[in-house]
Design a protein around this motif. Structure first.
Motif, PDB file in Angstrom:
ATOM      1  N   ILE A   1      -2.427  -0.661  -9.309  1.00 45.64           N
ATOM      2  CA  ILE A   1      -1.538   0.262  -9.027  1.00 45.64           C
ATOM      3  C   ILE A   1      -1.782   1.735  -9.110  1.00 45.64           C
ATOM      4  CG2 ILE A   1       0.974   1.066  -9.387  1.00 45.64           C
ATOM      5  CD1 ILE A   1       0.725  -1.661  -8.816  1.00 45.64           C
ATOM      6  N   SER A   2      -1.666   2.572  -8.169  1.00 50.51           N
ATOM      7  CA  SER A   2      -2.271   3.782  -7.871  1.00 50.51           C
ATOM      8  C   SER A   2      -1.201   4.811  -8.554  1.00 50.51           C
ATOM      9  CB  SER A   2      -2.214   4.280  -6.502  1.00 50.51           C
ATOM     10  OG  SER A   2      -3.301   3.250  -5.977  1.00 50.51           O
ATOM     11  N   ASN A   3      -1.949   5.832  -9.308  1.00 53.02           N
ATOM     12  CA  ASN A   3      -1.310   6.830  -9.873  1.00 53.02           C
ATOM     13  C   ASN A   3      -0.723   7.655  -8.924  1.00 53.02           C
ATOM     14  OD1 ASN A   3      -1.911   6.134 -12.458  1.00 53.02           O
ATOM     15  ND2 ASN A   3      -3.977   7.303 -12.325  1.00 53.02           N
ATOM     16  N   GLY A   4       0.727   8.239  -9.307  1.00 50.80           N
ATOM     17  CA  GLY A   4       1.380   9.087  -8.295  1.00 50.80           C
ATOM     18  C   GLY A   4       2.154   8.498  -7.219  1.00 50.80           C
ATOM     19  N   ALA A   5       1.851   6.963  -7.063  1.00 57.98           N
ATOM     20  CA  ALA A   5       2.718   6.534  -5.968  1.00 57.98           C
ATOM     21  C   ALA A   5       4.060   5.868  -6.436  1.00 57.98           C
ATOM     22  CB  ALA A   5       1.942   5.351  -5.237  1.00 57.98           C
ATOM     23  N   ALA A   6       4.767   5.219  -5.609  1.00 57.20           N
ATOM     24  CA  ALA A   6       6.287   5.106  -5.883  1.00 57.20           C
ATOM     25  C   ALA A   6       6.289   4.017  -7.451  1.00 57.20           C
ATOM     26  CB  ALA A   6       6.941   4.392  -4.704  1.00 57.20           C
ATOM     27  N   ILE A   7       5.614   2.922  -7.103  1.00 54.51           N
ATOM     28  CA  ILE A   7       5.737   1.859  -8.178  1.00 54.51           C
ATOM     29  C   ILE A   7       5.251   2.569  -9.659  1.00 54.51           C
ATOM     30  CG2 ILE A   7       4.628  -0.039  -9.204  1.00 54.51           C
ATOM     31  CD1 ILE A   7       4.265  -0.950  -6.350  1.00 54.51           C
ATOM     32  N   GLN A   8       4.235   3.336  -9.915  1.00 55.02           N
ATOM     33  CA  GLN A   8       3.782   3.911 -11.102  1.00 55.02           C
ATOM     34  C   GLN A   8       4.599   5.149 -11.371  1.00 55.02           C
ATOM     35  OE1 GLN A   8       1.287   2.687 -12.609  1.00 55.02           O
ATOM     36  NE2 GLN A   8       1.401   4.181 -14.248  1.00 55.02           N
ATOM     37  N   THR A   9       5.257   5.766 -10.563  1.00 53.13           N
ATOM     38  CA  THR A   9       6.186   6.809 -10.944  1.00 53.13           C
ATOM     39  C   THR A   9       7.461   6.217 -11.461  1.00 53.13           C
ATOM     40  OG1 THR A   9       5.535   8.407  -9.003  1.00 53.13           O
ATOM     41  CG2 THR A   9       7.776   8.711  -9.925  1.00 53.13           C
ATOM     42  N   VAL A  10       8.022   5.107 -10.889  1.00 53.07           N
ATOM     43  CA  VAL A  10       9.409   4.617 -11.652  1.00 53.07           C
ATOM     44  C   VAL A  10       8.846   3.959 -12.969  1.00 53.07           C
ATOM     45  CG1 VAL A  10      10.355   4.190  -9.551  1.00 53.07           C
ATOM     46  CG2 VAL A  10       9.128   2.469 -10.339  1.00 53.07           C
ATOM     47  N   LEU A  11       7.624   3.505 -13.184  1.00 54.12           N
ATOM     48  CA  LEU A  11       7.302   3.069 -14.362  1.00 54.12           C
ATOM     49  C   LEU A  11       6.935   3.889 -15.633  1.00 54.12           C
ATOM     50  CD1 LEU A  11       4.675   0.100 -13.292  1.00 54.12           C
ATOM     51  CD2 LEU A  11       7.076  -0.290 -14.268  1.00 54.12           C
ATOM     52  N   GLU A  12       6.620   4.906 -14.942  1.00 53.78           N
ATOM     53  CA  GLU A  12       6.132   6.089 -15.897  1.00 53.78           C
ATOM     54  C   GLU A  12       7.569   6.783 -16.541  1.00 53.78           C
ATOM     55  OE1 GLU A  12       3.246   8.722 -14.049  1.00 53.78           O
ATOM     56  OE2 GLU A  12       1.725   7.648 -14.518  1.00 53.78           O
ATOM     57  N   THR A  13       8.291   6.975 -15.525  1.00 54.62           N
ATOM     58  CA  THR A  13       9.663   7.861 -15.937  1.00 54.62           C
ATOM     59  C   THR A  13      10.394   6.635 -16.863  1.00 54.62           C
ATOM     60  OG1 THR A  13      10.639   7.255 -13.880  1.00 54.62           O
ATOM     61  CG2 THR A  13       9.725   9.227 -13.860  1.00 54.62           C
ATOM     62  N   THR A  14      10.419   5.539 -16.899  1.00 53.89           N
ATOM     63  CA  THR A  14      11.047   4.570 -17.798  1.00 53.89           C
ATOM     64  C   THR A  14      10.376   4.232 -18.776  1.00 53.89           C
ATOM     65  OG1 THR A  14      10.347   2.687 -16.146  1.00 53.89           O
ATOM     66  CG2 THR A  14      12.509   3.783 -15.853  1.00 53.89           C
TER      67      THR A  14
ATOM     68  N   ALA B   1       0.723  -1.081   0.114  1.00 58.06           N
ATOM     69  CA  ALA B   1      -0.100  -0.039   0.041  1.00 58.06           C
ATOM     70  C   ALA B   1       0.834   1.275  -0.025  1.00 58.06           C
ATOM     71  CB  ALA B   1      -0.917   0.109   1.253  1.00 58.06           C
ATOM     72  N   ALA B   2       1.970   1.103   0.934  1.00 57.01           N
ATOM     73  CA  ALA B   2       2.828   2.554   0.894  1.00 57.01           C
ATOM     74  C   ALA B   2       3.367   2.609  -0.550  1.00 57.01           C
ATOM     75  CB  ALA B   2       3.872   2.162   1.975  1.00 57.01           C
ATOM     76  N   LEU B   3       3.594   1.737  -1.287  1.00 62.80           N
ATOM     77  CA  LEU B   3       4.266   1.661  -2.573  1.00 62.80           C
ATOM     78  C   LEU B   3       3.399   1.988  -3.767  1.00 62.80           C
ATOM     79  CD1 LEU B   3       7.082  -0.745  -2.240  1.00 62.80           C
ATOM     80  CD2 LEU B   3       7.377   1.682  -2.015  1.00 62.80           C
ATOM     81  N   GLY B   4       2.230   1.805  -3.406  1.00 58.03           N
ATOM     82  CA  GLY B   4       1.031   2.239  -4.497  1.00 58.03           C
ATOM     83  C   GLY B   4       0.047   0.980  -5.031  1.00 58.03           C
ATOM     84  N   PHE B   5       0.066  -0.181  -4.292  1.00 58.80           N
ATOM     85  CA  PHE B   5      -0.764  -1.082  -4.513  1.00 58.80           C
ATOM     86  C   PHE B   5      -1.923  -1.193  -3.902  1.00 58.80           C
ATOM     87  CE2 PHE B   5      -2.532  -5.325  -4.544  1.00 58.80           C
ATOM     88  CZ  PHE B   5      -2.404  -5.857  -5.780  1.00 58.80           C
ATOM     89  N   ASP B   6      -2.905  -1.088  -4.612  1.00 58.10           N
ATOM     90  CA  ASP B   6      -4.517  -0.738  -3.989  1.00 58.10           C
ATOM     91  C   ASP B   6      -5.099  -2.025  -4.037  1.00 58.10           C
ATOM     92  OD1 ASP B   6      -6.816  -0.055  -2.996  1.00 58.10           O
ATOM     93  OD2 ASP B   6      -7.371   1.360  -4.984  1.00 58.10           O
ATOM     94  N   ASP B   7      -5.372  -2.817  -2.831  1.00 65.04           N
ATOM     95  CA  ASP B   7      -5.956  -4.163  -2.769  1.00 65.04           C
ATOM     96  C   ASP B   7      -7.529  -3.827  -3.162  1.00 65.04           C
ATOM     97  OD1 ASP B   7      -6.453  -3.149  -0.327  1.00 65.04           O
ATOM     98  OD2 ASP B   7      -6.155  -4.838   0.663  1.00 65.04           O
ATOM     99  N   HIS B   8      -7.942  -2.718  -3.044  1.00 66.57           N
ATOM    100  CA  HIS B   8      -9.529  -2.571  -3.689  1.00 66.57           C
ATOM    101  C   HIS B   8      -9.548  -2.554  -4.990  1.00 66.57           C
ATOM    102  CE1 HIS B   8     -10.615  -2.784   0.463  1.00 66.57           C
ATOM    103  NE2 HIS B   8      -9.706  -1.770   0.789  1.00 66.57           N
ATOM    104  N   GLY B   9      -8.551  -2.312  -5.955  1.00 65.22           N
ATOM    105  CA  GLY B   9      -8.582  -2.212  -7.340  1.00 65.22           C
ATOM    106  C   GLY B   9      -9.296  -3.430  -8.180  1.00 65.22           C
TER     107      GLY B   9
END
Length: 349
Positions: free
Chosen positions: A82-95, A12-20
């Motif tokens: 994966i939530s927008n703006g969180a850590a996981i999504q940020t590294v994926l978008e920038t690469t 959750a801290a890194l951006g995984f939303d288990d309600h998605g």
């Protein structure tokens, strides 16, 4: 499947939303999530390559899930996105990459880091190592700094391809080795020999790491024994990994080797401790020998296996294998409960 509180917290801290609404397949170990992969046959097959089990039953299971068309149905399914703006999504978008899988760190550690396997539009894969929170960021930062300084010094040390440094998390990207394979001890010895500096041997007793270990030995007789045995002993200085385990040494299809997880790396360490660590964990955790039996095997290999004997002599430990192994166990006093007992049990040469 109900998610463990620790697993849920770090994800959750890194951006995984288990309600998605997304669908994922989960590989678990010890009641915790080890690997999280989008529910797609091709991604499950690719993602499982990130997990390199050492024991045969786990290898057979992972192989079956990876190879059979419906193998992923052997894994539990969960919902999430994966939530927008969180850590996981940020590294994926920038690469400009898509996520193949998430490998979670050891749940027993106070801090937890994750590893992402990502894929670009051209099919290129790479690894992102990411930590959230003070303790995890500290380890990620320590490893990043070591790689920044030392990646160019040796071919097996991965180079950084991207770095992210945010307020609550930090991450870096490194190349990915796509073919797990066993690395023979002979190759391990070649790698460790390549870490030695092309400079004269130095007094063992003058090295900071040696003195740190000596100062932590509570048994006066043992401490004096190591001090007296080290007098006049000269060894080569070397890069030191300090967690040189079988699962941290990766081999590719063409035989190239990469060594990962350098958060404990030192630029000037005691040569030999990494080899003892590798052999001991191989015997104890992979082959399931008792700690005392594993210790005996380590001494035997160092004294009988040709490449090991050659390397021990090259480092400067010839005739002092017992001192090398004994000092290694004392160096592990903060990570291994019975290290002092194992050290005392090493027979004198």
């Amino acid at each position: 499947m109900k998610m463990d509180v620790k697993d849920k917290g770090i994800l959750a801290a890194l951006g995984f939303d288990d309600h998605g609404e997304g669908s994922w397949r989960v590989l678990r170990r010890g009641g915790h999530i080890l690997l999280l992969v989008p529910d797609c046959a091709s991604l499950v097959s690719k993602g499982l390559q990130l997990y390199r089990p050492q024991r045969l039953p786990a290898r057979l299971f992972v192989g079956a899930v990876s190879r059979f068309p419906f193998g992923r149905f052997l894994l539990k399914r969960i919902k999430g996105s994966i939530s927008n703006g969180a850590a996981i999504q940020t590294v994926l978008e920038t690469t400009e990459a898509t996520l193949v899988c998430i490998l979670l760190g050891n749940p027993s550690q106070e801090e937890r880091r994750i590893i992402l396997l990502a894929e670009t539009g051209t099919g290129h894969h790479f690894i992102i190592k990411l930590g959230w929170g003070v303790l995890a960021v500290e380890k990620i930062s320590r490893e990043r700094k070591f790689l920044e300084i030392n990646a160019g010094r040796n071919a097996v040390i991965p180079s950084l391809t991207r770095v992210w440094r945010e307020e609550q998390w930090e991450a870096f990207a490194i190349p990915y080795f796509d073919a797990p394979g066993d690395v023979p001890v002979e190759k391990i010895c070649e790698v460790l020999k390549s870490w030695c500096f092309d400079s004269p041997a130095v007094q063992l007793s003058n090295l900071d790491e040696w003195m740190e270990v000596i100062s932590r030995i509570s048994d006066i007789n043992e401490r004096e024994y190591l001090i007296n045995r080290s007098v006049g002993l000269k060894i080569k200085k070397s890069l030191s990994h300090r967690d040189f385990a079988p699962w941290n040494v990766l081999s590719s299809k063409n035989g190239d080797v990469s060594v990962i997880d350098w958060e404990f790396g030192r630029e000037e360490g005691i040569p030999g401790w990494d080899l003892v660590h590798y052999l001991f964990l191989s015997a104890h955790l992979v082959d399931r020998l008792s700690a005392s039996e594993a210790s005996i095997r380590v001494v035997d290999l160092l004294e009988s296996k040709a490449k090991c004997v050659e390397l021990v002599k090259y480092w400067g430990w010839a005739g002092n294998v017992d001192l090398l192994v004994k000092s290694y166990f004392y160096s592990m006093s903060e990570q291994m409960e019975d290290s002092a007992e194992l050290a005392k049990a090493v027979p004198a040469a």
